[in-house]
Scaffold this active site. Structure first.
Site, PDB file in Angstrom:
ATOM      1  N   ASP A   1       1.522   0.327  -6.361  1.00  0.00           N
ATOM      2  CA  ASP A   1       0.432   0.165  -7.339  1.00  0.00           C
ATOM      3  C   ASP A   1      -0.374   1.456  -7.448  1.00  0.00           C
ATOM      4  OD1 ASP A   1      -0.868   0.035  -4.924  1.00  0.00           O
ATOM      5  OD2 ASP A   1      -1.998  -1.795  -5.374  1.00  0.00           O
ATOM      6  N   SER A   2      -0.031   2.452  -6.633  1.00  0.00           N
ATOM      7  CA  SER A   2      -0.600   3.801  -6.810  1.00  0.00           C
ATOM      8  C   SER A   2      -0.274   4.331  -8.203  1.00  0.00           C
ATOM      9  CB  SER A   2      -0.076   4.755  -5.736  1.00  0.00           C
ATOM     10  OG  SER A   2       1.328   4.661  -5.632  1.00  0.00           O
TER      11      SER A   2
ATOM     12  N   ASP B   1       5.257  -3.375  -5.433  1.00  0.00           N
ATOM     13  CA  ASP B   1       3.913  -3.696  -4.947  1.00  0.00           C
ATOM     14  C   ASP B   1       3.332  -4.798  -5.815  1.00  0.00           C
ATOM     15  OD1 ASP B   1       2.346  -2.807  -2.888  1.00  0.00           O
ATOM     16  OD2 ASP B   1       1.782  -0.927  -3.868  1.00  0.00           O
TER      17      ASP B   1
ATOM     18  N   LYS C   1       5.687  -6.086  -1.784  1.00  0.00           N
ATOM     19  CA  LYS C   1       4.737  -5.660  -0.748  1.00  0.00           C
ATOM     20  C   LYS C   1       3.371  -6.243  -1.074  1.00  0.00           C
ATOM     21  CE  LYS C   1       3.063  -1.278  -0.358  1.00  0.00           C
ATOM     22  NZ  LYS C   1       1.617  -1.522  -0.523  1.00  0.00           N
TER      23      LYS C   1
ATOM     24  N   GLU D   1      -0.824  -6.433   0.477  1.00  0.00           N
ATOM     25  CA  GLU D   1      -1.768  -5.793   1.398  1.00  0.00           C
ATOM     26  C   GLU D   1      -2.557  -6.841   2.191  1.00  0.00           C
ATOM     27  OE1 GLU D   1      -4.275  -2.946  -0.582  1.00  0.00           O
ATOM     28  OE2 GLU D   1      -2.579  -1.834  -1.401  1.00  0.00           O
TER      29      GLU D   1
ATOM     30  N   GLU E   1      -1.042   2.205   7.044  1.00  0.00           N
ATOM     31  CA  GLU E   1      -1.654   3.333   6.327  1.00  0.00           C
ATOM     32  C   GLU E   1      -2.997   3.699   6.949  1.00  0.00           C
ATOM     33  OE1 GLU E   1      -1.873   2.942   2.056  1.00  0.00           O
ATOM     34  OE2 GLU E   1      -3.094   4.758   1.860  1.00  0.00           O
TER      35      GLU E   1
HETATM   36  O1  KIV Z   1       0.989   2.036  -3.815  1.00  0.00           O
HETATM   37  C1  KIV Z   1       1.397   2.833  -2.965  1.00  0.00           C
HETATM   38  O2  KIV Z   1       1.769   3.976  -3.277  1.00  0.00           O
HETATM   39  C2  KIV Z   1       1.430   2.412  -1.572  1.00  0.00           C
HETATM   40  C3  KIV Z   1       1.858   3.417  -0.575  1.00  0.00           C
HETATM   41  C4  KIV Z   1       0.767   4.369  -0.342  1.00  0.00           C
HETATM   42  C5  KIV Z   1       2.322   2.809   0.673  1.00  0.00           C
HETATM   43  O3  KIV Z   1       1.102   1.317  -1.284  1.00  0.00           O
END
Ligand code: KIV
Length: 282
Positions: A40-41, A79, A109, A111, A176
């Protein structure tokens, strides 16, 4: 995901990188990276938001599909964005199903220490990667992006959260922004792999953000980022050169142009232009 666990057992470091589109995922996959995270970055590095909170399920699905079309070898993990698993378990599972079914992700993924959601996903046959420590979707709760688990209490809490996620069925955990020593202890504790970002070298694998390692973020790098190339400089130079070539009529050249066969060219050049229907000739 079993392949990553196998790598941990064999002591082989797991390589992971984020990617968000067809071209870059293809390059990442062909370079032999083991796991590609459609992170989600992308909200920040691709869409220009200030943090990761705004990206939607539909946007994440759109990018995950593009990555899926490119990747042949790496594990594709999507994500789940902020808000897509923060309500009921049923809603979290339903959104996760979309990533697997509609976008071709092989795992999702999430969080935070959401143990019951991990259990529900595992029961629904959805491989899940946990993410603990500095979890960017909690930026407001954390009061900024700060290294986590620096006190005895928070380090022990992180350790028990990681154990709980593993017990609930997580296939791997991203750690992280945590002290190296804490990540090392958790890595030794768990049978499932840990994948670190700003968590030191003892993790079973490492992940970084694609745009960070190539200097494409327009922001100062975090301490844990290693920049492997300056792609911004390469792109700037190429684009400026193109602009100059167009401005100086150095592009396109004759070789870069299509040509008529000589006979057609002569006929076209000597013929009178035909009258256009509906336009009165004077
Ligand atoms: O969204 C992302 O890029 C991440 C990584 C930093 C692990 O969750």
């Amino acid at each position: 995901m079993p392949a990553l666990a196998g790598m941990k057992r064999q002591g082989k470091p797991i390589t992971a990188l984020t990617a968000y589109d067809y071209a870059t995922s293809r390059l990442v996959d062909e370079a032999g990276i083991d796991m590609i995270l459609v992170g989600d970055s992308l909200a920040m590095v691709v869409l220009g938001h200030d943090n990761t909170l705004a990206v939607t399920v539909d946007e994440m699905l759109h990018h995950t599909r593009a990555v899926r079309r490119a990747v042949r070898r790496a594990l594709v993990v999507a994500d789940m964005p902020f808000g897509s698993y923060h309500g009921s378990l049923a809603e979290g599972v339903a959104n996760a199903v979309r990533f697997i079914k509609e976008a071709g992700a092989e795992a999702v993924k999430i969080e935070g220490p959401r143990v019951e959601l991990v259990r529900a996903l595992a029961e629904a046959e959805i491989p899940v990667v946990g993410h603990l420590g500095l979890t960017p979707q909690s930026v407001h709760k954390m009061g900024g992006y700060r290294v986590q688990a620096k006190t005895t209490e928070t380090a022990l809490q992180l350790r028990s959260n990681a154990e709980a996620l593993a017990e609930a069925g997580a296939g791997a955990i991203v750690l992280e922004g945590v002290p190296r020593e804490v990540a090392a202890l958790i890595t030794a504790d768990l049978e499932i792999p840990t994948i670190g970002i700003g968590a030191g070298p003892e993790c079973d694998g490492q992940i970084l953000v694609f745009h960070d390692i190539l200097n494409m973020t327009f922001a100062p790098h975090a301490k844990f980022v290693r920049q492997y190339a300056d792609v911004s400089a390469v792109i700037r130079e190429a684009v400026e050169q193109y602009r100059e070539d167009v401005e100086h009529r150095a592009f396109p050249s004759d070789e870069e142009s299509y040509h008529l066969p000589a006979a057609v060219r002569d006929a076209v050049e000597t013929a009178e232009a035909p009258a256009v229907a509906g336009i009165r000739q004077v």
